[in-house]
Design a protein around this motif. Sequence first.
Motif, PDB file in Angstrom:
ATOM      1  N   ILE A  22       0.831  -1.204   0.000  1.00  0.00           N
ATOM      2  CA  ILE A  22       0.000   0.000   0.000  1.00  0.00           C
ATOM      3  C   ILE A  22       0.864   1.252   0.000  1.00  0.00           C
ATOM      4  O   ILE A  22       0.553   2.235  -0.678  1.00  0.00           O
ATOM      5  N   ASP A  23       1.959   1.250   0.733  1.00  0.00           N
ATOM      6  CA  ASP A  23       2.835   2.421   0.790  1.00  0.00           C
ATOM      7  C   ASP A  23       3.533   2.687  -0.546  1.00  0.00           C
ATOM      8  O   ASP A  23       3.914   3.820  -0.831  1.00  0.00           O
ATOM      9  N   GLU A  24       3.716   1.665  -1.375  1.00  0.00           N
ATOM     10  CA  GLU A  24       4.388   1.836  -2.657  1.00  0.00           C
ATOM     11  C   GLU A  24       3.483   2.451  -3.721  1.00  0.00           C
ATOM     12  O   GLU A  24       3.972   2.963  -4.720  1.00  0.00           O
ATOM     13  N   VAL A  25       2.173   2.420  -3.522  1.00  0.00           N
ATOM     14  CA  VAL A  25       1.239   2.976  -4.493  1.00  0.00           C
ATOM     15  C   VAL A  25       1.314   4.495  -4.412  1.00  0.00           C
ATOM     16  O   VAL A  25       1.192   5.073  -3.340  1.00  0.00           O
ATOM     17  N   PRO A  26       1.527   5.175  -5.551  1.00  0.00           N
ATOM     18  CA  PRO A  26       1.628   6.646  -5.509  1.00  0.00           C
ATOM     19  C   PRO A  26       0.286   7.286  -5.198  1.00  0.00           C
ATOM     20  O   PRO A  26      -0.774   6.753  -5.521  1.00  0.00           O
ATOM     21  N   ASP A  27       0.332   8.460  -4.585  1.00  0.00           N
ATOM     22  CA  ASP A  27      -0.884   9.186  -4.237  1.00  0.00           C
ATOM     23  C   ASP A  27      -1.396  10.028  -5.398  1.00  0.00           C
ATOM     24  O   ASP A  27      -2.550  10.441  -5.400  1.00  0.00           O
ATOM     25  N   ASP A  28      -0.553  10.302  -6.390  1.00  0.00           N
ATOM     26  CA  ASP A  28      -0.956  11.121  -7.522  1.00  0.00           C
ATOM     27  C   ASP A  28      -1.849  10.319  -8.469  1.00  0.00           C
ATOM     28  O   ASP A  28      -1.579   9.162  -8.739  1.00  0.00           O
ATOM     29  N   PRO A  29      -2.898  10.930  -8.986  1.00  0.00           N
ATOM     30  CA  PRO A  29      -3.776  10.200  -9.923  1.00  0.00           C
ATOM     31  C   PRO A  29      -3.178  10.180 -11.337  1.00  0.00           C
ATOM     32  O   PRO A  29      -3.743  10.734 -12.273  1.00  0.00           O
ATOM     33  N   LEU A  30      -2.037   9.556 -11.494  1.00  0.00           N
ATOM     34  CA  LEU A  30      -1.359   9.540 -12.791  1.00  0.00           C
ATOM     35  C   LEU A  30      -2.050   8.623 -13.789  1.00  0.00           C
ATOM     36  O   LEU A  30      -1.848   8.754 -14.994  1.00  0.00           O
ATOM     37  N   LEU A  31      -2.838   7.689 -13.310  1.00  0.00           N
ATOM     38  CA  LEU A  31      -3.434   6.715 -14.205  1.00  0.00           C
ATOM     39  C   LEU A  31      -4.744   7.195 -14.818  1.00  0.00           C
ATOM     40  O   LEU A  31      -5.314   6.515 -15.650  1.00  0.00           O
ATOM     41  N   LEU A  32      -5.234   8.372 -14.430  1.00  0.00           N
ATOM     42  CA  LEU A  32      -6.456   8.896 -15.006  1.00  0.00           C
ATOM     43  C   LEU A  32      -6.192   9.401 -16.417  1.00  0.00           C
ATOM     44  O   LEU A  32      -5.178  10.042 -16.672  1.00  0.00           O
ATOM     45  N   PRO A  33      -7.098   9.131 -17.358  1.00  0.00           N
ATOM     46  CA  PRO A  33      -6.896   9.633 -18.722  1.00  0.00           C
ATOM     47  C   PRO A  33      -7.071  11.142 -18.756  1.00  0.00           C
ATOM     48  O   PRO A  33      -7.833  11.707 -17.970  1.00  0.00           O
ATOM     49  N   PRO A  34      -6.379  11.820 -19.668  1.00  0.00           N
ATOM     50  CA  PRO A  34      -6.541  13.274 -19.775  1.00  0.00           C
ATOM     51  C   PRO A  34      -7.949  13.604 -20.253  1.00  0.00           C
ATOM     52  O   PRO A  34      -8.558  12.829 -20.995  1.00  0.00           O
ATOM     53  N   PRO A  35      -8.485  14.732 -19.849  1.00  0.00           N
ATOM     54  CA  PRO A  35      -9.848  15.078 -20.291  1.00  0.00           C
ATOM     55  C   PRO A  35      -9.887  15.314 -21.801  1.00  0.00           C
ATOM     56  O   PRO A  35      -8.974  15.889 -22.380  1.00  0.00           O
ATOM     57  N   ASP A  36     -10.939  14.854 -22.417  1.00  0.00           N
ATOM     58  CA  ASP A  36     -11.110  15.007 -23.855  1.00  0.00           C
ATOM     59  C   ASP A  36     -11.514  16.453 -24.146  1.00  0.00           C
ATOM     60  O   ASP A  36     -12.356  17.024 -23.470  1.00  0.00           O
ATOM     61  N   ASP A  37     -10.897  17.064 -25.155  1.00  0.00           N
ATOM     62  CA  ASP A  37     -11.163  18.468 -25.464  1.00  0.00           C
ATOM     63  C   ASP A  37     -12.614  18.701 -25.880  1.00  0.00           C
ATOM     64  O   ASP A  37     -13.205  19.728 -25.570  1.00  0.00           O
ATOM     65  N   ASP A  38     -13.206  17.743 -26.600  1.00  0.00           N
ATOM     66  CA  ASP A  38     -14.591  17.909 -27.033  1.00  0.00           C
ATOM     67  C   ASP A  38     -15.541  17.900 -25.841  1.00  0.00           C
ATOM     68  O   ASP A  38     -16.537  18.619 -25.813  1.00  0.00           O
ATOM     69  N   LYS A  39     -15.259  17.068 -24.861  1.00  0.00           N
ATOM     70  CA  LYS A  39     -16.138  16.975 -23.706  1.00  0.00           C
ATOM     71  C   LYS A  39     -15.937  18.140 -22.745  1.00  0.00           C
ATOM     72  O   LYS A  39     -16.825  18.473 -21.986  1.00  0.00           O
ATOM     73  N   SER A  40     -14.771  18.749 -22.750  1.00  0.00           N
ATOM     74  CA  SER A  40     -14.489  19.814 -21.805  1.00  0.00           C
ATOM     75  C   SER A  40     -14.996  21.179 -22.274  1.00  0.00           C
ATOM     76  O   SER A  40     -14.999  22.121 -21.502  1.00  0.00           O
ATOM     77  N   LEU A  41     -15.424  21.290 -23.537  1.00  0.00           N
ATOM     78  CA  LEU A  41     -15.946  22.563 -24.024  1.00  0.00           C
ATOM     79  C   LEU A  41     -17.291  22.848 -23.364  1.00  0.00           C
ATOM     80  O   LEU A  41     -18.117  21.962 -23.205  1.00  0.00           O
ATOM     81  N   PRO A  42     -17.541  24.088 -22.985  1.00  0.00           N
ATOM     82  CA  PRO A  42     -18.831  24.402 -22.361  1.00  0.00           C
ATOM     83  C   PRO A  42     -19.943  24.332 -23.392  1.00  0.00           C
ATOM     84  O   PRO A  42     -19.755  24.648 -24.569  1.00  0.00           O
TER      85      PRO A  42
END
Length: 54
Positions: A22-42
């Motif tokens: 458990i201690d070896e698992v990083p706390d940063d959410p590096l495994l999340l995919p980047p947000p898609d530009d089409d979905k992030s547009l208002p």
Amino acid sequence: MIRLLIAGAAIYVAYRIVREIIDEVPDDPLLLPPPDDDKSLPRQSAAMGVEPQR
């Protein structure tokens, strides 16, 4: 009595191994995919009689 000591030692070793994993698992959410530009547009609000702008 010896069985209890052996069982306690085995449980403690398993606990320490799990804690190390458990201690070896990083706390940063590096495994999340980047947000898609089409979905992030208002979204544009709808206006009557106006064609949607694309």
